[in-house]
Design an enzyme around this catalytic site. Structure first.
Site, PDB file in Angstrom:
ATOM      1  N   ASP A 234       0.877  -1.161   0.000  1.00  0.00           N
ATOM      2  CA  ASP A 234       0.000   0.000   0.000  1.00  0.00           C
ATOM      3  C   ASP A 234       0.927   1.227   0.000  1.00  0.00           C
ATOM      4  O   ASP A 234       2.118   1.098   0.314  1.00  0.00           O
ATOM      5  CB  ASP A 234      -0.869  -0.047   1.264  1.00  0.00           C
ATOM      6  CG  ASP A 234      -1.699   1.189   1.443  1.00  0.00           C
ATOM      7  OD1 ASP A 234      -2.300   1.635   0.459  1.00  0.00           O
ATOM      8  OD2 ASP A 234      -1.746   1.726   2.582  1.00  0.00           O
ATOM      9  N   LEU A 235       0.410   2.381  -0.344  1.00  0.00           N
ATOM     10  CA  LEU A 235       1.269   3.576  -0.420  1.00  0.00           C
ATOM     11  C   LEU A 235       1.141   4.467   0.823  1.00  0.00           C
ATOM     12  O   LEU A 235       2.067   4.601   1.617  1.00  0.00           O
ATOM     13  CB  LEU A 235       0.899   4.381  -1.676  1.00  0.00           C
ATOM     14  CG  LEU A 235       1.595   5.722  -1.836  1.00  0.00           C
ATOM     15  CD1 LEU A 235       3.076   5.564  -2.114  1.00  0.00           C
ATOM     16  CD2 LEU A 235       0.944   6.520  -2.985  1.00  0.00           C
ATOM     17  N   ASP A 236      -0.059   5.049   0.979  1.00  0.00           N
ATOM     18  CA  ASP A 236      -0.270   6.030   2.047  1.00  0.00           C
ATOM     19  C   ASP A 236      -0.228   5.335   3.409  1.00  0.00           C
ATOM     20  O   ASP A 236      -1.027   4.436   3.680  1.00  0.00           O
ATOM     21  CB  ASP A 236      -1.634   6.716   1.858  1.00  0.00           C
ATOM     22  CG  ASP A 236      -1.695   7.533   0.573  1.00  0.00           C
ATOM     23  OD1 ASP A 236      -0.775   8.334   0.348  1.00  0.00           O
ATOM     24  OD2 ASP A 236      -2.651   7.361  -0.202  1.00  0.00           O
TER      25      ASP A 236
ATOM     26  N   THR B 165       1.260  10.317   4.235  1.00  0.00           N
ATOM     27  CA  THR B 165       0.522  11.382   3.550  1.00  0.00           C
ATOM     28  C   THR B 165      -0.742  11.773   4.313  1.00  0.00           C
ATOM     29  O   THR B 165      -1.404  12.739   3.935  1.00  0.00           O
ATOM     30  CB  THR B 165       0.101  10.914   2.143  1.00  0.00           C
ATOM     31  OG1 THR B 165      -0.395   9.595   2.288  1.00  0.00           O
ATOM     32  CG2 THR B 165       1.245  10.950   1.169  1.00  0.00           C
TER      33      THR B 165
ATOM     34  N   LYS C  75      -8.534   6.672   6.401  1.00  0.00           N
ATOM     35  CA  LYS C  75      -7.363   5.908   5.952  1.00  0.00           C
ATOM     36  C   LYS C  75      -7.792   4.696   5.116  1.00  0.00           C
ATOM     37  O   LYS C  75      -8.636   3.915   5.552  1.00  0.00           O
ATOM     38  CB  LYS C  75      -6.521   5.469   7.151  1.00  0.00           C
ATOM     39  CG  LYS C  75      -5.790   6.632   7.771  1.00  0.00           C
ATOM     40  CD  LYS C  75      -4.785   6.210   8.822  1.00  0.00           C
ATOM     41  CE  LYS C  75      -4.051   7.438   9.329  1.00  0.00           C
ATOM     42  NZ  LYS C  75      -3.232   7.146  10.497  1.00  0.00           N
TER      43      LYS C  75
ATOM     44  N   SER D 274      -2.703   0.544  -4.252  1.00  0.00           N
ATOM     45  CA  SER D 274      -3.174   1.705  -3.490  1.00  0.00           C
ATOM     46  C   SER D 274      -4.522   2.206  -4.011  1.00  0.00           C
ATOM     47  O   SER D 274      -4.834   2.059  -5.188  1.00  0.00           O
ATOM     48  CB  SER D 274      -2.135   2.826  -3.636  1.00  0.00           C
ATOM     49  OG  SER D 274      -2.649   4.049  -3.192  1.00  0.00           O
ATOM     50  N   ALA D 275      -5.272   2.844  -3.115  1.00  0.00           N
ATOM     51  CA  ALA D 275      -6.545   3.453  -3.519  1.00  0.00           C
ATOM     52  C   ALA D 275      -6.324   4.817  -4.155  1.00  0.00           C
ATOM     53  O   ALA D 275      -7.222   5.376  -4.785  1.00  0.00           O
ATOM     54  CB  ALA D 275      -7.432   3.618  -2.287  1.00  0.00           C
TER      55      ALA D 275
ATOM     56  N   LYS E   3     -10.880  -1.058  -1.470  1.00  0.00           N
ATOM     57  CA  LYS E   3     -10.637  -1.963  -0.351  1.00  0.00           C
ATOM     58  C   LYS E   3     -11.781  -1.783   0.654  1.00  0.00           C
ATOM     59  O   LYS E   3     -12.220  -0.659   0.819  1.00  0.00           O
ATOM     60  CB  LYS E   3      -9.300  -1.629   0.342  1.00  0.00           C
ATOM     61  CG  LYS E   3      -8.089  -1.720  -0.580  1.00  0.00           C
ATOM     62  CD  LYS E   3      -6.859  -1.101   0.085  1.00  0.00           C
ATOM     63  CE  LYS E   3      -5.703  -1.002  -0.899  1.00  0.00           C
ATOM     64  NZ  LYS E   3      -4.524  -0.310  -0.369  1.00  0.00           N
TER      65      LYS E   3
ATOM     66  N   GLU F 136       0.181  -3.317   4.618  1.00  0.00           N
ATOM     67  CA  GLU F 136      -0.972  -2.412   4.736  1.00  0.00           C
ATOM     68  C   GLU F 136      -1.045  -1.736   6.090  1.00  0.00           C
ATOM     69  O   GLU F 136      -0.750  -2.375   7.093  1.00  0.00           O
ATOM     70  CB  GLU F 136      -2.264  -3.240   4.599  1.00  0.00           C
ATOM     71  CG  GLU F 136      -2.968  -3.138   3.297  1.00  0.00           C
ATOM     72  CD  GLU F 136      -3.524  -1.775   2.977  1.00  0.00           C
ATOM     73  OE1 GLU F 136      -3.604  -0.916   3.861  1.00  0.00           O
ATOM     74  OE2 GLU F 136      -3.870  -1.556   1.819  1.00  0.00           O
ATOM     75  N   ASP F 137      -1.471  -0.470   6.107  1.00  0.00           N
ATOM     76  CA  ASP F 137      -1.670   0.188   7.406  1.00  0.00           C
ATOM     77  C   ASP F 137      -3.149   0.331   7.761  1.00  0.00           C
ATOM     78  O   ASP F 137      -3.459   0.837   8.830  1.00  0.00           O
ATOM     79  CB  ASP F 137      -1.030   1.589   7.400  1.00  0.00           C
ATOM     80  CG  ASP F 137      -1.789   2.555   6.522  1.00  0.00           C
ATOM     81  OD1 ASP F 137      -2.148   2.164   5.396  1.00  0.00           O
ATOM     82  OD2 ASP F 137      -2.048   3.687   6.956  1.00  0.00           O
TER      83      ASP F 137
HETATM   84  C1  BG6 Z   1      -5.621   5.992   0.291  1.00  0.00           C
HETATM   85  C2  BG6 Z   1      -5.594   6.861   1.521  1.00  0.00           C
HETATM   86  O1  BG6 Z   1      -4.365   5.394   0.106  1.00  0.00           O
HETATM   87  O2  BG6 Z   1      -5.945   6.759  -0.866  1.00  0.00           O
HETATM   88  C3  BG6 Z   1      -6.935   7.572   1.669  1.00  0.00           C
HETATM   89  O3  BG6 Z   1      -5.335   6.074   2.671  1.00  0.00           O
HETATM   90  C4  BG6 Z   1      -7.255   8.345   0.395  1.00  0.00           C
HETATM   91  O4  BG6 Z   1      -6.910   8.410   2.790  1.00  0.00           O
HETATM   92  C5  BG6 Z   1      -7.214   7.409  -0.806  1.00  0.00           C
HETATM   93  O5  BG6 Z   1      -8.544   8.932   0.492  1.00  0.00           O
HETATM   94  C6  BG6 Z   1      -7.470   8.125  -2.131  1.00  0.00           C
HETATM   95  O6  BG6 Z   1      -6.397   8.981  -2.386  1.00  0.00           O
HETATM   96  P1  BG6 Z   1      -6.348  10.097  -3.511  1.00  0.00           P
HETATM   97  O7  BG6 Z   1      -4.900  10.492  -3.528  1.00  0.00           O
HETATM   98  O8  BG6 Z   1      -6.769   9.449  -4.791  1.00  0.00           O
HETATM   99  O9  BG6 Z   1      -7.269  11.180  -3.100  1.00  0.00           O
HETATM  100 MG    MG Z   2      -2.741   3.122   3.636  1.00  0.00          MG
END
Ligand code: BG6
Ligand code: MG
Length: 216
Positions: A9-11, A17, A45, A114-115, A145, A169-170
């Site tokens: 996962d990224l964030d 972030t 998150k 990542s989302a 997810k 994943e967090d």
């Molecule tokens: C996830 C974050 O990785 O991405 C969420 O944990 C965030 O908080 C989601 O809403 C979507 O991110 P973005 O950058 O497309 O707005």
């Molecule tokens: Mg995350």
């Protein structure tokens, strides 16, 4: 079990972030007269952008037509981009770069799951793009997810079976997504919040892939 693929996962796993998402959403919430706290931010998150805004509207007991919601989401993203495009490499979470270097050297296939729709911008900004064989993110998935789509697609693109992959994943939604497709899930954070993970580590500092595989 032989693991050949690692899906990150990224964030919250590679970079923190959440603070930038928070200040951007807080500005939008304030404009709408909604009180939005750091504790509320925890609920966002792992959640998609539009769903995040729906949660904020729920907190403020507000409703709004979909078209207007989209405009606020765009505005939030412009604010968010103004922060993340100034991020520095020292914001990569401790041990992450070293861990990525090590697993690449050891021949693991590496993917991002990542989302976020901003994942490429973030990886480029942090000079981490080269470590990833594939990127699956909010720009090429439909179901968020805890649906397993993001990780299933990741394994497919890495040409591996789900059983060969470990997810990092967090968020609880992400752990559930990994389990929903039969992958091992390593939680990054504190056990209390990630109880369903197969293993929880505070971060990557001082950790090797062998430590992780031995504990799974
Ligand atoms: C996830 C974050 O990785 O991405 C969420 O944990 C965030 O908080 C989601 O809403 C979507 O991110 P973005 O950058 O497309 O707005
Ligand atoms: Mg995350």
């Amino acid at each position: 079990m032989a693991y050949n693929g690692l899906l990150f996962d990224l964030d919250g796993v590679i970079v923190d972030t959440a603070k930038y998402h928070y200040i951007a959403w807080k500005e939008i919430a304030e404009e709408l007269g909604i009180t939005f706290t750091e504790k509320d931010n925890e609920r966002l998150k792992g959640v998609s952008r539009i769903r995040s805004f729906e949660i904020i509207l729920e907190i403020g007991k507000c409703s709004m037509p979909e078209t207007e919601q989209k405009l606020y989401c765009e505005k939030k993203n412009d604010l968010y981009l103004s922060y993340i495009t100034k991020m520095k490499e020292n914001e990569i979470l401790p041990g992450v770069r070293e861990f990525l270097e090590d697993v690449r050297e050891k021949g693991y296939k590496v993917g991002l799951g990542s989302a976020s729709k901003n994942s490429r911008i973030i990886l480029d900004r942090l000079n981490l793009r080269e470590f990833f064989d594939i990127i699956v993110d909010g720009t090429n998935i439909i179901k968020a997810k805890p649906d397993p789509e993001v990780f299933l697609k990741g394994a497919k693109e890495l040409e591996l079976s789900a059983k060969e992959c470990i997810v990092f994943e967090d968020s609880l939604a992400g752990i559930k997504a990994a389990h929903a497709c039969g992958m091992m899930a390593v939680g990054i954070g504190i056990r209390k919040l990630l109880a369903e993970a197969d293993l929880v580590i505070p971060g990557f500092e001082g950790i090797t892939i062998e430590d992780i595989e031995d504990s799974l």
